[in-house]
Design a protein around this motif. Structure first.
Motif, PDB file in Angstrom:
ATOM      1  N   UNK A  22      34.882  50.522 -41.768  1.00  0.00           N
ATOM      2  CA  UNK A  22      35.346  51.875 -41.979  1.00  0.00           C
ATOM      3  C   UNK A  22      36.264  51.957 -43.180  1.00  0.00           C
ATOM      4  N   UNK A  23      36.763  50.857 -43.593  1.00  0.00           N
ATOM      5  CA  UNK A  23      37.675  50.909 -44.723  1.00  0.00           C
ATOM      6  C   UNK A  23      36.930  50.822 -46.042  1.00  0.00           C
ATOM      7  N   UNK A  24      35.868  50.033 -46.076  1.00  0.00           N
ATOM      8  CA  UNK A  24      35.280  49.750 -47.378  1.00  0.00           C
ATOM      9  C   UNK A  24      33.876  50.283 -47.526  1.00  0.00           C
ATOM     10  N   UNK A  25      33.492  51.333 -46.855  1.00  0.00           N
ATOM     11  CA  UNK A  25      32.098  51.731 -47.004  1.00  0.00           C
ATOM     12  C   UNK A  25      31.873  52.527 -48.282  1.00  0.00           C
ATOM     13  N   UNK A  26      30.638  52.509 -48.716  1.00  0.00           N
ATOM     14  CA  UNK A  26      30.289  53.217 -49.938  1.00  0.00           C
ATOM     15  C   UNK A  26      29.826  54.621 -49.627  1.00  0.00           C
ATOM     16  N   UNK A  27      29.751  54.957 -48.346  1.00  0.00           N
ATOM     17  CA  UNK A  27      29.236  56.259 -47.947  1.00  0.00           C
ATOM     18  C   UNK A  27      30.384  57.242 -47.889  1.00  0.00           C
ATOM     19  N   UNK A  28      30.143  58.475 -48.252  1.00  0.00           N
ATOM     20  CA  UNK A  28      31.219  59.452 -48.186  1.00  0.00           C
ATOM     21  C   UNK A  28      31.425  59.924 -46.751  1.00  0.00           C
ATOM     22  N   UNK A  29      32.608  60.427 -46.497  1.00  0.00           N
ATOM     23  CA  UNK A  29      32.840  61.109 -45.227  1.00  0.00           C
ATOM     24  C   UNK A  29      32.281  62.526 -45.361  1.00  0.00           C
ATOM     25  N   UNK A  30      31.580  62.993 -44.365  1.00  0.00           N
ATOM     26  CA  UNK A  30      31.051  64.352 -44.404  1.00  0.00           C
ATOM     27  C   UNK A  30      31.863  65.208 -43.461  1.00  0.00           C
ATOM     28  N   UNK A  31      32.446  66.221 -44.000  1.00  0.00           N
ATOM     29  CA  UNK A  31      33.292  67.093 -43.199  1.00  0.00           C
ATOM     30  C   UNK A  31      32.612  68.433 -43.015  1.00  0.00           C
ATOM     31  N   UNK A  32      32.394  68.796 -41.750  1.00  0.00           N
ATOM     32  CA  UNK A  32      31.809  70.106 -41.476  1.00  0.00           C
ATOM     33  C   UNK A  32      32.928  71.124 -41.291  1.00  0.00           C
ATOM     34  N   UNK A  56      35.659  64.951 -54.269  1.00  0.00           N
ATOM     35  CA  UNK A  56      34.258  65.134 -53.894  1.00  0.00           C
ATOM     36  C   UNK A  56      33.518  63.809 -53.838  1.00  0.00           C
ATOM     37  N   UNK A  57      34.093  62.757 -54.469  1.00  0.00           N
ATOM     38  CA  UNK A  57      33.451  61.456 -54.324  1.00  0.00           C
ATOM     39  C   UNK A  57      33.682  60.874 -52.951  1.00  0.00           C
ATOM     40  N   UNK A  58      34.720  61.359 -52.280  1.00  0.00           N
ATOM     41  CA  UNK A  58      35.078  60.780 -51.002  1.00  0.00           C
ATOM     42  C   UNK A  58      34.621  61.653 -49.843  1.00  0.00           C
ATOM     43  N   UNK A  59      34.649  62.955 -50.066  1.00  0.00           N
ATOM     44  CA  UNK A  59      34.324  63.866 -48.971  1.00  0.00           C
ATOM     45  C   UNK A  59      33.229  64.820 -49.401  1.00  0.00           C
ATOM     46  N   UNK A  60      32.279  65.033 -48.505  1.00  0.00           N
ATOM     47  CA  UNK A  60      31.239  66.017 -48.769  1.00  0.00           C
ATOM     48  C   UNK A  60      31.417  67.105 -47.722  1.00  0.00           C
ATOM     49  N   UNK A  61      31.274  68.357 -48.117  1.00  0.00           N
ATOM     50  CA  UNK A  61      31.501  69.456 -47.177  1.00  0.00           C
ATOM     51  C   UNK A  61      30.197  70.083 -46.728  1.00  0.00           C
ATOM     52  N   UNK A  62      30.174  70.520 -45.455  1.00  0.00           N
ATOM     53  CA  UNK A  62      28.987  71.207 -44.934  1.00  0.00           C
ATOM     54  C   UNK A  62      29.453  72.380 -44.102  1.00  0.00           C
ATOM     55  N   UNK A  78      25.373  63.576 -38.088  1.00  0.00           N
ATOM     56  CA  UNK A  78      25.170  64.106 -39.438  1.00  0.00           C
ATOM     57  C   UNK A  78      26.475  64.307 -40.184  1.00  0.00           C
ATOM     58  N   UNK A  79      27.550  64.503 -39.432  1.00  0.00           N
ATOM     59  CA  UNK A  79      28.853  64.671 -40.092  1.00  0.00           C
ATOM     60  C   UNK A  79      29.855  63.701 -39.475  1.00  0.00           C
ATOM     61  N   UNK A  80      30.897  63.387 -40.238  1.00  0.00           N
ATOM     62  CA  UNK A  80      31.913  62.485 -39.704  1.00  0.00           C
ATOM     63  C   UNK A  80      32.934  63.237 -38.864  1.00  0.00           C
ATOM     64  N   UNK A  81      33.120  64.511 -39.205  1.00  0.00           N
ATOM     65  CA  UNK A  81      34.130  65.291 -38.483  1.00  0.00           C
ATOM     66  C   UNK A  81      33.908  66.755 -38.813  1.00  0.00           C
ATOM     67  N   UNK A  82      34.478  67.618 -38.026  1.00  0.00           N
ATOM     68  CA  UNK A  82      34.463  69.015 -38.426  1.00  0.00           C
ATOM     69  C   UNK A  82      35.790  69.674 -38.080  1.00  0.00           C
ATOM     70  N   UNK A  83      36.084  70.766 -38.810  1.00  0.00           N
ATOM     71  CA  UNK A  83      37.280  71.557 -38.504  1.00  0.00           C
ATOM     72  C   UNK A  83      36.853  72.973 -38.162  1.00  0.00           C
TER      73      UNK A  83
END
Lengths: 389, 360
Positions: A22-32, A56-62, A78-83
């Motif tokens: 979880x610390x070193x992944x190359x995948x972005x976090x997706x925030x809904x 935007x390199x770290x977080x993608x929004x949906x 599909x998403x890492x978290x949502x608010x």
């Protein structure tokens, strides 16, 4: 069965290398997010985050229409978290008064490392919002004291806010990143490849558990009567057990080589170091020996199949966890990092890793050999006691 | 009833049983000891070169509120560089003395070994820690650019803004209030490990059952409903480990609240019993069951959220019982899926027991 294991191993390797830690992944976090439809401040914030901001390199929004859609997406991964952005919260933010909290949902399961990272992200966002507000409010207070009209103050505050946003968007210029290079360490994919392999070989002794079931005492006494004492019995059995595990290793290596040649997986680029699967054969021999001896001792000495399985499993997985097989070693306190080199799992990891990057092999080798001798000796003692009974 | 008690007594007679009972609490005590020491998701070296008010305040803030990271202070950037290269640190921050007198033009340096998302996050954390000082200087700059005379620092300091803006929520809020607080992240895999442990117990129980079947135990044990006998057999073996699991979760600080935990673990046990009986009837051999142990461990460790959440596998993960159990803790949806799965597997194993038995 080893085939199935190897397939699983492959999937696991794929999962872990893609997911990284979880610390070193190359995948972005997706925030809904839900609820931004009718708030212009939020829409402009989202636009900035998606297009202008370096985050935007770290977080993608949906965006989601309603919370149920977001929930389903979270459950499906599909998403890492949502608010859920409520009108009350936005109203407060507009008024620069912070009473309500904004809830973010990072997992439908239990809290994990992603959750902890999300907490950090939330703290960052919170900090920026809070201190920006402080700046704007102090401006407002100063203007109020000077007798400015509300209209003017609001205009000024909005201008100040925009100014802050500019500065925040340009925050990257405040930091210079210097990459010192991977000189002496494993890259993250290589690290997890190694730990997964080692975990596989810690688990392989379980495949041979049938070896240890049945009327063992009677056979042991019979063999003694025929002239094979406890030491020779143990050594012979352990050797057979070792060969079984080596065979497993051979199989895995062959599968990896096939995937390299046929499917064209280039391990060197995937793992970022000069590594080919056949190199595993010499590299893993000593660790497998130590794991064999340990597995043999545990599965032989403990009585009752349920107890054998459970105790061996807990010991194995605890050792693997603490030696940094699942989470990077640096997650653990310094004392644990140092002590883990004295565990069979930690020593094995250091041994194999150092072979890949050219570090010292002597100390971990000594630890592994010591454990092999220890467990063999203990097994002989147990066998002796069994024969006497 | 007596027969089940006798089965239970037989388990207790083996000396290794005590070992089995002790090994879980022992592991948890060790984990507790480990997590009590200082540790961090990332270990970051910090070299603050200035010694003015801002620098001192930043140093204090990092030491008092490390969050999930661990900060180690350095006086010399070269030593810190060395430690980053040789993996003693995940990264290093060099904060120049311009923090104290020219923060708006200050440039910090971040030393890393390899690019990754974690470093992006750490960069944001660094910037957000400097931000309070920056924001204050910024508004003063803004004000003087516009021609107002004063220094707003005092006002800035005196305004009290509520800092607690975000909060992590769970779908099943009621069950979660305990866990939301300060469990060390090191203990988070505990529930997953214990779930795997219980699953292995079920497989081992299958092996035990096969041994007993071969030894003719069930010839003398007449029963109208073979399925109930089978269920009872498994239940007796799984009971104590399940209790140990609940105790372990409590000791490890990841326990939520009593009744929900009890219901979920009972559903999990039923699911395990159902699946174990079906698999046992299909495989029919201790040897092959044993070979399945690492497969089950590996599979569940990857596909259920023990250490990682492998979301790409999507719905394939639903085969694994531990997936449902682990997700059900905070999301009742998965309690229902687990119950349905348990129901179906128990019905299938019931049918197999009554109509496809090979022995008595």
């Amino acid at each position: 069965m080893i085939l199935l294991l190897a397939v699983l191993f492959g999937t696991g390797a794929y999962a872990v290398i893609r997911d990284g830690s979880y610390v070193e992944n190359q995948k972005r976090y997706t925030l809904g997010y839900v609820g931004a439809a009718d708030n212009s401040l939020l829409r402009s914030g989202v636009f900035l985050l998606e297009n202008e901001d370096s985050a935007k390199e770290m977080i993608e929004l949906k965006e989601y229409e309603n919370e149920d859609d977001a929930k389903t997406a979270l459950r499906a991964g599909e998403i890492s978290a949502y608010v859920v952005i409520t009108k009350e919260f936005m109203g407060q933010l507009d008024a620069l008064a912070n009473g309500e909290k904004l809830k973010y949902y990072a997992t439908s399961g239990q809290k994990g490392i992603t959750g902890v990272m999300m907490d950090e992200i939330a703290a960052v966002a919170g900090n920026i919002i809070v201190y920006t507000e402080k700046g704007i409010l102090s401006l407002d207070q100063a203007m109020e004291e000077r007798g400015y009209e509300e209209q003017d103050r609001i205009l000024q505050m909005t201008d100040c806010f925009n100014s802050y946003v500019d500065a925040i968007l340009n925050r990257d210029s405040k930091v210079e990143i210097v990459s010192l290079g991977m000189s002496d360490g494993l890259s993250t994919p290589a690290y997890y490849f190694t730990t997964l392999m080692l975990f596989l070989f810690i688990m392989i002794p379980f495949c041979g558990i049938w070896f240890f079931l049945g009327q063992r005492d009677a056979i042991a006494q019979f063999l003694k009567a025929k002239g094979l004492g406890p030491a020779r019995q143990v050594l012979a059995e352990m050797f057979a057990f070792y060969l079984l595990n080596i065979f497993g290793q051979l199989f895995v290596v062959i599968l990896l080589e096939i995937s390299r040649v046929v499917l064209k997986y280039d391990f060197a680029t995937l793992l970022k170091i000069g590594f080919q699967p056949y190199m595993l054969l010499p590299a893993m021999t000593l660790p497998i020996l130590a794991f064999t001896a340990m597995g043999f001792f545990l599965l032989d000495a403990i009585q009752g199949v349920v107890n054998k399985v459970l105790v061996t499993f807990i010991i194995d997985i605890f050792m693997a966890y603490v030696a940094g097989f699942f989470y990077p070693r640096v997650f653990f306190p310094m004392e644990v990092q140092m002590l883990s080199n004295l565990l069979p799992s930690g020593a094995a990891l250091t041994y194999v890793a150092n072979q890949m990057v050219g570090g010292r092999l002597l100390e971990p080798a000594i630890v592994l050999i010591a454990y092999t001798i220890l467990f063999t000796f203990l097994s002989i003692m147990v066998r002796k006691a069994r024969i006497k009974l | 009833m007596i027969k089940y008690l006798l089965l239970f007594k037989r388990l207790l007679k083996k000396k290794s049983y005590i070992l089995m009972l002790l090994v879980v609490p022992l592991m948890i005590i060790l984990l507790n000891l480990i997590s009590a020491r200082e540790s961090g998701l990332m270990t970051i070296g910090v070299c603050i070169q200035g010694d003015g008010t801002a620098s001192q305040a930043l140093k204090q803030d990092l030491m008092d509120n490390p969050g999930s990271f661990r900060y180690i202070m350095y006086d010399n950037p070269d030593t810190m560089s060395y430690d980053v290269r040789f993996m003693k640190l995940d990264e290093g921050w060099v904060i120049p003395d311009t923090l104290d007198w020219d923060i708006l033009n200050m440039k910090s340096i971040i030393l890393i070994r390899e690019e990754g998302v974690s470093h992006l996050l750490a960069k944001e954390v660094l910037l957000s820690r400097i931000y309070p000082f920056f924001a204050k200087a910024y508004v003063n700059q803004y004000v003087s650019d516009k021609g107002f005379a004063s220094d707003l620092s005092e006002k800035f300091e005196s305004i009290n803004v509520n800092g607690d803006l975000f909060e992590m929520g769970y779908f099943d809020g009621a069950a979660s209030s305990n866990e939301l607080n300060s469990t060390s992240y090191l203990l988070l895999p505990l529930r997953g490990i214990l779930a795997l442990h219980l699953m292995l117990c079920a497989i081992a129980a299958s092996m035990y059952y096969l041994e007993d079947e071969d030894n003719g135990l069930f010839i003398f044990w007449h029963t109208r409903f073979r399925f109930l006998r089978e269920f009872g057999y498994y239940f007796v073996i799984l009971l104590i480990p399940a209790i140990m699991m609940l105790l372990g979760l409590k000791l490890g600080g990841v326990f939520t609240s009593f009744f929900p935990e009890l219901i979920k673990i009972m559903a999990y046990v039923c699911l395990l019993i159902g699946l174990a009986s079906i698999v046992r009837r299909m495989l029919k051999s201790t040897k092959i069951l044993g070979l399945n142990l690492p497969v089950a461990i590996f599979g569940s460790a990857i596909f259920s959220p023990v250490f990682i959440e492998f979301k790409e596998a999507g719905n394939l993960r639903m085969i694994f019982p531990s997936f449902h159990y682990l997700y059900s803790i905070h999301d009742l949806h998965y309690l229902y899926t687990m119950a349905i799965y348990a129901g179906i597997s128990l019905i299938i194993s019931c049918i197999l027991a009554e109509f496809f038995h090979t022995s008595s």
